[in-house]
Enzyme design. Sequence first.
Site, PDB file in Angstrom:
ATOM      1  N   GLU A 306       0.832  -1.208   0.000  1.00 36.27           N
ATOM      2  CA  GLU A 306       0.000   0.000   0.000  1.00 36.27           C
ATOM      3  C   GLU A 306       0.869   1.262   0.000  1.00 36.27           C
ATOM      4  O   GLU A 306       0.516   2.270  -0.622  1.00 36.27           O
ATOM      5  CB  GLU A 306      -0.956  -0.005   1.199  1.00 36.27           C
ATOM      6  CG  GLU A 306      -1.804  -1.260   1.353  1.00 36.27           C
ATOM      7  CD  GLU A 306      -2.461  -1.745   0.067  1.00 36.27           C
ATOM      8  OE1 GLU A 306      -2.785  -0.901  -0.799  1.00 36.27           O
ATOM      9  OE2 GLU A 306      -2.647  -2.960  -0.078  1.00 36.27           O
ATOM     10  N   TYR A 393      -1.220  -7.920 -11.220  1.00 33.58           N
ATOM     11  CA  TYR A 393      -0.178  -7.833 -10.200  1.00 33.58           C
ATOM     12  C   TYR A 393       1.069  -8.617 -10.627  1.00 33.58           C
ATOM     13  O   TYR A 393       2.174  -8.064 -10.695  1.00 33.58           O
ATOM     14  CB  TYR A 393      -0.670  -8.415  -8.879  1.00 33.58           C
ATOM     15  CG  TYR A 393      -1.787  -7.678  -8.196  1.00 33.58           C
ATOM     16  CD1 TYR A 393      -1.553  -6.937  -7.045  1.00 33.58           C
ATOM     17  CD2 TYR A 393      -3.094  -7.755  -8.665  1.00 33.58           C
ATOM     18  CE1 TYR A 393      -2.583  -6.281  -6.384  1.00 33.58           C
ATOM     19  CE2 TYR A 393      -4.127  -7.097  -8.015  1.00 33.58           C
ATOM     20  CZ  TYR A 393      -3.866  -6.368  -6.872  1.00 33.58           C
ATOM     21  OH  TYR A 393      -4.889  -5.707  -6.234  1.00 33.58           O
TER      22      TYR A 393
END
Length: 612
Positions: A306, A393
């Site tokens: 994050e 990803y």
Amino acid sequence: MAPIDPHSFTESTHPLVTHISLSFYFSFPTSTLRSSALYSLPAPHSGPLLLDTRSLSIHSVVDPSTLLPIPFSLSPSPDPIRGQALTLTLDSQSRFLISFSTSPSSSALQWLSPPQTGSKAHPFVFTQCQAIHARSVFPCQDTPAARIRYSALLNLPSPLSSVMSAAKTRSARPPVPGEAPLAAPDDLWCADGRLVEEFSMEQPIPPYLFAFAAGEIGEREVGPRTRVYAEGGPEVLDAAAREFAGAEEMIRVGEGLFGEYEWERFDLLVLPPSFPYGGMENPRMVFLTPTVIKGDATGAQVVAHELAHSWTGNLITNKTNEDFWLNEGFTTYAERRIVEVVQGEDIAALNIGIGWRGLNDEMERFKDNMEFTKLKTKQEGVDPDDVYSQVPYEKGFQFLWRIERQIGRPAFDEFLKKYIATFKFQSIDTETFLDFLVANVPGIENQINLKVWIEGTGIPPDALEPVSTLYTKIVNLAKEFTLGRMPTEDEVADWHGQEWELYIENVPKPVEASQLAALDTRYRLSESKDYEVKVAFLQLAVKSGCKEYFGEVENTLKQVGRMKYLRPLYTAMVQDTKEEEKMIAKRIFSEARDSYHPIAQGVVDSILSKHI
């Protein structure tokens, strides 16, 4: 005219809103927000302007200067993915004020009653706007191509408080007898005993990064730029503070790799277990699931991811969800670079290996629709929540890793910093990235088949499984499991969750139920407090027909709402299984449904409808 984004009604010829001033009145009894929003355009506009909405009631639209009504209409039939278009007819206006309210069925909002919270004393509400759910909180051009600044007033019942993906600028509530008020009584003060908090986001962000949470929230300082917030009481707050104590070190590492941290604060909010993701990279206020608190600081990997979004995703954003890999592939690469510095090369290699296995699993998932194994996808008529996967990803990471191997890490680091500095606070598409790559790395198009990586299906032949002593040891041990050899206690003495997760993921399938039971008897994997390990084991147990674990599967599905766990467990219970298992899954969902976020409800609904 044509939409700017397959998931938005926003027209390419219309101006984009630059600032929104929002006011929200929280009504917990009705699970709604009563709201108004003042929108600013870069210049006066005449003619139609389209905004995205979903499950919103529009009460009025007026010119804030004259208070005269502005004509508006909602498309009569909601699109199942995009919702309803709100069409305004402007007459040389650069600002307009919309009064509206949300619905209890808002797809971005989860309203929790006191019994559903950690404290059991007060209600709680939080948002999850990615991918296209901001439109269910306020009318907006709900596409990452649009970047907005905003301010917000949140009107809450006392004694609740709130946080946002923004800087808190003021807080006011009626004074408690014998105590000074939080702020001087002014226009913010509410005579009915409610709290009003004011926030401001000065950097332009895409709408999916709009976020707030409100309820009984504790806080703890853990670094000069980081404060941990938590719902659930002092025990959760203490555990979170310990788990994320290294956040400042990670920020400094990130700055060394990618450039200045542009968001001033990196605060973290641990949400109730129903939060549908591991983490959400909302600027200034990252949202986290409590399942990342593992007690050994390994949950810091999610924090690293994050944090990495602060550069790749929040600073530079994919223009549409068809370019989602630009957010997540870059961020996965950046996360692993941070982890490599903070936790070492072996741990970084384990993460790459877990991702490699996940990427291969996704090839099986999408074997009937290989479009979604591409990096650049076509998503017209496709709900991005339905095709959310590890492909952007892990295939995205593999692509960038391939470029790094080709030109060397020092050259790639220089390229990466230049890329971030060039496009910061912009939303770009894949073609823009490729043009920049070719212009700044001469000859790369002759060294790597860029077309195969971007437009090709499956895993390119020059993708690479990681190599490290620890990684190889774990994979080889896993391969021996079906031969009757499980790892010895000495071999696993130093293992944490990531080692066990990698081991379980690489055990050859199918597995004899008796072998799995023996492994669990020795190492209690089904009881692990690390949900990555627990769910990986339970998924394998369900696929192997170990009915004795169905009770633990049910407990898990009723304890957490993170889609990373719901998706594989529900899928394992209904895919290629007997009617009995399918009915068990259906019953569990009917009993657990109200505890899941609306996004998670939709994902599980989709899984069950496909197989039952």
